[in-house]
Design a protein around this motif. Structure first.
Motif, PDB file in Angstrom:
ATOM      1  N   THR A  56      26.342  37.953  39.981  1.00  0.00           N
ATOM      2  CA  THR A  56      26.018  37.157  41.169  1.00  0.00           C
ATOM      3  C   THR A  56      27.278  36.799  41.946  1.00  0.00           C
ATOM      4  O   THR A  56      27.312  36.914  43.181  1.00  0.00           O
ATOM      5  CB  THR A  56      25.263  35.878  40.759  1.00  0.00           C
ATOM      6  N   PHE A  57      28.305  36.368  41.239  1.00  0.00           N
ATOM      7  CA  PHE A  57      29.561  36.002  41.903  1.00  0.00           C
ATOM      8  C   PHE A  57      30.150  37.203  42.638  1.00  0.00           C
ATOM      9  O   PHE A  57      30.614  37.079  43.772  1.00  0.00           O
ATOM     10  CB  PHE A  57      30.564  35.454  40.887  1.00  0.00           C
ATOM     11  N   GLY A  58      30.131  38.371  42.003  1.00  0.00           N
ATOM     12  CA  GLY A  58      30.646  39.576  42.647  1.00  0.00           C
ATOM     13  C   GLY A  58      29.871  39.934  43.909  1.00  0.00           C
ATOM     14  O   GLY A  58      30.452  40.315  44.921  1.00  0.00           O
ATOM     15  N   LEU A  59      28.543  39.816  43.851  1.00  0.00           N
ATOM     16  CA  LEU A  59      27.734  40.124  45.034  1.00  0.00           C
ATOM     17  C   LEU A  59      27.982  39.128  46.167  1.00  0.00           C
ATOM     18  O   LEU A  59      27.983  39.492  47.338  1.00  0.00           O
ATOM     19  CB  LEU A  59      26.249  40.140  44.667  1.00  0.00           C
ATOM     20  N   ILE A  60      28.193  37.865  45.819  1.00  0.00           N
ATOM     21  CA  ILE A  60      28.424  36.854  46.849  1.00  0.00           C
ATOM     22  C   ILE A  60      29.817  36.986  47.454  1.00  0.00           C
ATOM     23  O   ILE A  60      29.987  36.897  48.672  1.00  0.00           O
ATOM     24  CB  ILE A  60      28.225  35.435  46.251  1.00  0.00           C
ATOM     25  N   GLU A  61      30.828  37.216  46.633  1.00  0.00           N
ATOM     26  CA  GLU A  61      32.211  37.218  47.098  1.00  0.00           C
ATOM     27  C   GLU A  61      32.719  38.595  47.531  1.00  0.00           C
ATOM     28  O   GLU A  61      33.847  38.703  47.992  1.00  0.00           O
ATOM     29  CB  GLU A  61      33.126  36.661  46.009  1.00  0.00           C
ATOM     30  N   GLY A  62      31.905  39.637  47.379  1.00  0.00           N
ATOM     31  CA  GLY A  62      32.350  40.981  47.727  1.00  0.00           C
ATOM     32  C   GLY A  62      32.797  41.123  49.164  1.00  0.00           C
ATOM     33  O   GLY A  62      33.810  41.760  49.463  1.00  0.00           O
ATOM     34  N   LYS A  63      32.070  40.513  50.071  1.00  0.00           N
ATOM     35  CA  LYS A  63      32.425  40.600  51.489  1.00  0.00           C
ATOM     36  C   LYS A  63      33.737  39.881  51.775  1.00  0.00           C
ATOM     37  O   LYS A  63      34.539  40.329  52.582  1.00  0.00           O
ATOM     38  CB  LYS A  63      31.300  40.009  52.338  1.00  0.00           C
ATOM     39  N   THR A  64      33.966  38.784  51.081  1.00  0.00           N
ATOM     40  CA  THR A  64      35.163  37.988  51.319  1.00  0.00           C
ATOM     41  C   THR A  64      36.399  38.619  50.694  1.00  0.00           C
ATOM     42  O   THR A  64      37.453  38.701  51.331  1.00  0.00           O
ATOM     43  CB  THR A  64      34.982  36.562  50.728  1.00  0.00           C
ATOM     44  N   ASP A  65      36.286  39.063  49.446  1.00  0.00           N
ATOM     45  CA  ASP A  65      37.442  39.584  48.718  1.00  0.00           C
ATOM     46  C   ASP A  65      37.695  41.066  48.950  1.00  0.00           C
ATOM     47  O   ASP A  65      38.789  41.544  48.688  1.00  0.00           O
ATOM     48  CB  ASP A  65      37.259  39.360  47.207  1.00  0.00           C
TER      49      ASP A  65
ATOM     50  N   TYR B  60      38.921  47.472  47.628  1.00  0.00           N
ATOM     51  CA  TYR B  60      40.328  47.115  47.807  1.00  0.00           C
ATOM     52  C   TYR B  60      40.418  45.673  48.272  1.00  0.00           C
ATOM     53  O   TYR B  60      39.646  45.231  49.117  1.00  0.00           O
ATOM     54  CB  TYR B  60      40.995  48.042  48.823  1.00  0.00           C
ATOM     55  N   ALA B  61      41.397  44.957  47.720  1.00  0.00           N
ATOM     56  CA  ALA B  61      41.544  43.535  48.020  1.00  0.00           C
ATOM     57  C   ALA B  61      41.957  43.337  49.470  1.00  0.00           C
ATOM     58  O   ALA B  61      42.815  44.047  50.003  1.00  0.00           O
ATOM     59  CB  ALA B  61      42.576  42.915  47.093  1.00  0.00           C
ATOM     60  N   LYS B  62      41.319  42.372  50.108  1.00  0.00           N
ATOM     61  CA  LYS B  62      41.696  42.003  51.459  1.00  0.00           C
ATOM     62  C   LYS B  62      42.967  41.171  51.416  1.00  0.00           C
ATOM     63  O   LYS B  62      43.400  40.723  50.356  1.00  0.00           O
ATOM     64  CB  LYS B  62      40.561  41.223  52.135  1.00  0.00           C
ATOM     65  N   ASP B  63      43.576  40.957  52.587  1.00  0.00           N
ATOM     66  CA  ASP B  63      44.810  40.182  52.653  1.00  0.00           C
ATOM     67  C   ASP B  63      44.600  38.791  52.072  1.00  0.00           C
ATOM     68  O   ASP B  63      43.612  38.124  52.371  1.00  0.00           O
ATOM     69  CB  ASP B  63      45.284  40.067  54.104  1.00  0.00           C
ATOM     70  N   GLY B  64      45.543  38.368  51.249  1.00  0.00           N
ATOM     71  CA  GLY B  64      45.477  37.041  50.657  1.00  0.00           C
ATOM     72  C   GLY B  64      44.690  36.976  49.358  1.00  0.00           C
ATOM     73  O   GLY B  64      44.621  35.931  48.731  1.00  0.00           O
ATOM     74  N   VAL B  65      44.074  38.072  48.961  1.00  0.00           N
ATOM     75  CA  VAL B  65      43.289  38.099  47.722  1.00  0.00           C
ATOM     76  C   VAL B  65      44.141  38.726  46.619  1.00  0.00           C
ATOM     77  O   VAL B  65      44.761  39.765  46.820  1.00  0.00           O
ATOM     78  CB  VAL B  65      41.975  38.908  47.902  1.00  0.00           C
TER      79      VAL B  65
END
Length: 166
Positions: free
Chosen positions: A45-54, A58-63
């Motif tokens: 669940t956490f991965g599905l929720i945070e996937g767009k943010t992180d 590949y990690a987005k900037d700041g992650v």
């Protein structure tokens, strides 16, 4: 906070309206099943929720990167491993008549399996409808947010009535 009074009323209703049933008595608590299901479903669940943010891969900037990747694929890997352990352990617990959280043999029953599939399809449709309907009501029909929310509330009322009848 609205969930609290509804939960209290539902629990009180269940105490008086739902008859006590007894099945096979098994001593103890399925600690391994509890822990593996919590970790597995929690990381999924956490991965599905945070996937767009992180970032999904590949990690987005700041992650913070985990071995060069976003943390999301690693969450999914943890979920896959722990849910696999959960499945095998639950099958073992049922076969050896130990305490278990879920009897996975139920999925062999056609009506049970079909009802789970239909629930998944229904829930996907409901989530899509709950996401799109308020936007349609506000952006196309010009309703206010409060009016769109009032219209959307009738979906919950309809689900309550249909669930009660079912």
């Amino acid at each position: 906070w609205i969930d609290i009074p509804f939960s209290v009323v539902a629990a009180g209703f269940a105490l008086f309206a739902v008859p006590e049933t007894f099945g096979a008595h098994l001593d103890g608590f399925d600690v391994i099943g509890f822990i593996t299901s919590c970790i597995g479903f929690g990381t999924l669940t956490f991965g599905l929720i945070e996937g767009k943010t992180d970032g999904w891969w590949y990690a987005k900037d700041g992650v913070t990167k985990w071995f060069g990747l976003s943390p999301i694929p690693w969450y999914f890997l943890i979920a896959l491993i722990t849910l696999t352990i959960f499945s095998f352990y639950e099958l073992h617990a049922v076969n050896t008549q130990k305490q278990y959280l879920m009897d996975l043999h139920l999925f062999k029953v056609h009506s049970f399996r079909l009802s789970i599939i239909m629930q998944i399809i229904f829930r996907i449709g409901m989530v899509g409808l709950i996401f799109l309907l308020p936007q349609f009501l506000q952006n196309v029909l010009g309703m206010s947010a409060v009016d769109a929310g009032a219209v959307t509330c009738f979906m919950g009322l309809a689900a309550l009535v249909a669930g009660t009848i079912a």
